[in-house]
Design a protein around this motif. Structure first.
Motif, short mmCIF file in Angstrom:
data_model
loop_
_atom_site.label_atom_id
_atom_site.label_comp_id
_atom_site.label_asym_id
_atom_site.label_seq_id
_atom_site.Cartn_x
_atom_site.Cartn_y
_atom_site.Cartn_z
N LYS A 17 0.83 -1.20 0.00
CA LYS A 17 0.00 0.00 0.00
C LYS A 17 0.87 1.25 0.00
N GLU A 18 2.01 1.19 0.69
CA GLU A 18 2.92 2.32 0.74
C GLU A 18 3.38 2.71 -0.66
N LEU A 19 3.70 1.71 -1.48
CA LEU A 19 4.15 1.98 -2.84
C LEU A 19 2.97 2.32 -3.76
N GLN A 20 1.86 1.64 -3.57
CA GLN A 20 0.69 1.89 -4.41
C GLN A 20 0.18 3.33 -4.23
N ASP A 21 0.21 3.82 -3.00
CA ASP A 21 -0.26 5.18 -2.72
C ASP A 21 0.74 6.24 -3.17
N TYR A 22 1.95 5.82 -3.53
CA TYR A 22 3.01 6.76 -3.87
C TYR A 22 2.79 7.38 -5.26
N ILE A 23 2.04 6.70 -6.11
CA ILE A 23 1.81 7.21 -7.46
C ILE A 23 0.38 7.70 -7.60
N ILE A 24 0.14 8.50 -8.62
CA ILE A 24 -1.19 9.04 -8.88
C ILE A 24 -2.02 7.98 -9.58
N LEU A 103 1.84 14.80 -18.30
CA LEU A 103 1.63 15.12 -16.89
C LEU A 103 1.18 16.58 -16.79
N THR A 104 0.21 16.83 -15.94
CA THR A 104 -0.27 18.20 -15.74
C THR A 104 0.74 18.96 -14.88
N PRO A 105 0.65 20.31 -14.84
CA PRO A 105 1.56 21.08 -13.98
C PRO A 105 1.51 20.65 -12.52
N ASP A 106 0.32 20.36 -12.00
CA ASP A 106 0.21 19.91 -10.61
C ASP A 106 0.84 18.55 -10.41
N GLN A 107 0.71 17.66 -11.39
CA GLN A 107 1.33 16.34 -11.28
C GLN A 107 2.86 16.45 -11.33
#
Length: 297
Positions: A17-24, A103-107
């Motif tokens: 979950k730590e790695l899964q939550d790390y990406i958008i 990728l968007t500016p926020d991403q």
């Protein structure tokens, strides 16, 4: 680092979950499009896994593809990369995501911030230097040069990433919507979450809740600053008052000056007798002269 690409019938990759939550994560429309593509064409790109010493394979890249392949019983290839630790995994994930298009500016801001956070740690920090023999440049400066943004932008990106991760803990869906552009919030509201004293316990319900909590955090920070300024001002006043008290009493009335010098004379006498302080004797002589000058002036 040896990278192995192989076909697999292994269906039980380990999901961290730590790695899964790390990406958008993908939004609903993006996930559906990916699912249609894989059903039609198969899973063309291998899933990246981290082989652990216990024989397990931790999924690093391809969470959506893995979910789709499991759902439709579609075979896939894996790419084994023997990372040294989880921090190295996260850095690879950030670099991998930033290497993708659209990728968007926020991403971009989010991933720049994550990269800064990963590299600023004492162990495994950024080691690039400007030139041979030159002093090592800071992490924010190095990343600023790499991404052609200012050093301060990189630091703000780190606050943005920290704020997004705070939102992630209580409302992962809101984090996805913000980074996908489905929900518009002030970037500064996200950044200020990282400045809160209770950042570890903050819970964000929705956009309005984010705005209100950000407002409260700013007010709290402002109150802290005002309190510190008042404390500094009071300390300066106290020091000034002490300086005046220790200085020659020239600003006092004659009667008060005599009383003050008399008290200082008694103090010097006590120090000279009790502590055998020769410096006090010298001070005593000067005080007597001062007293005579005041009395006979």
């Amino acid at each position: 680092m040896q990278i192995i690409v192989m076909a697999t019938t292994e269906k039980k990759l380990v999901i961290s979950k730590e790695l899964q939550d790390y990406i958008i994560p993908l939004n609903t429309e993006e996930f559906k499009q990916l699912e249609n593509n894989i059903i039609k064409e198969g899973c063309r790109d291998p899933l990246v896994v981290w082989p652990k010493d216990n024989g397990s394979l931790v999924l690093v890249d391809g969470h959506n593809r893995y979910k789709i392949c499991q759902k439709h019983d579609i075979p896939f290839n894996i790419k084994k990369i023997p990372f040294a630790n989880v921090d190295e995994v996260k850095l690879w994930m950030v670099n991998n995501q930033m290497g993708r298009r659209n990728l968007t500016p926020d991403q971009l801001s989010y991933y720049r911030g994550l990269k800064y956070i990963a590299l600023r740690k004492p162990l495994g920090g950024y080691t690039n230097v400007k030139a041979k023999g030159a002093a090592e440049i800071s992490t924010s400066e190095a990343l600023g040069e790499q991404f052609n943004v200012s050093e301060s932008t990189v630091r703000r990106d780190a606050k943005f990433a920290e704020g997004m991760n705070i939102i992630q803990r209580s409302n992962p869906e809101l984090k996805t919507k913000i980074l996908s552009g489905a929900v518009k919030v002030k970037k500064a509201d996200v950044q200020v979450l990282a400045e809160a004293k209770n950042a570890d316990t903050i819970s964000i319900r929705n956009e309005a809740d984010l705005h209100n909590k950000a407002k409260n955090i700013r007010e709290s920070l402002l109150n802290d600053i005002e309190s510190k300024v008042k404390k500094i001002e009071q300390e300066r006043i106290t020091r000034a008052q002490k300086t005046l008290q220790d200085a020659e009493p020239i600003f006092l009335k004659k009667e008060d000056r005599v009383k003050k010098i008399k008290g200082m004379i008694i103090s010097s006498i006590n120090k000279a007798i009790n502590k055998k302080d020769t410096k006090a004797i010298k001070e005593l002589k000067k005080l007597i002269d001062d007293l005579a000058q005041v009395i006979f002036d």
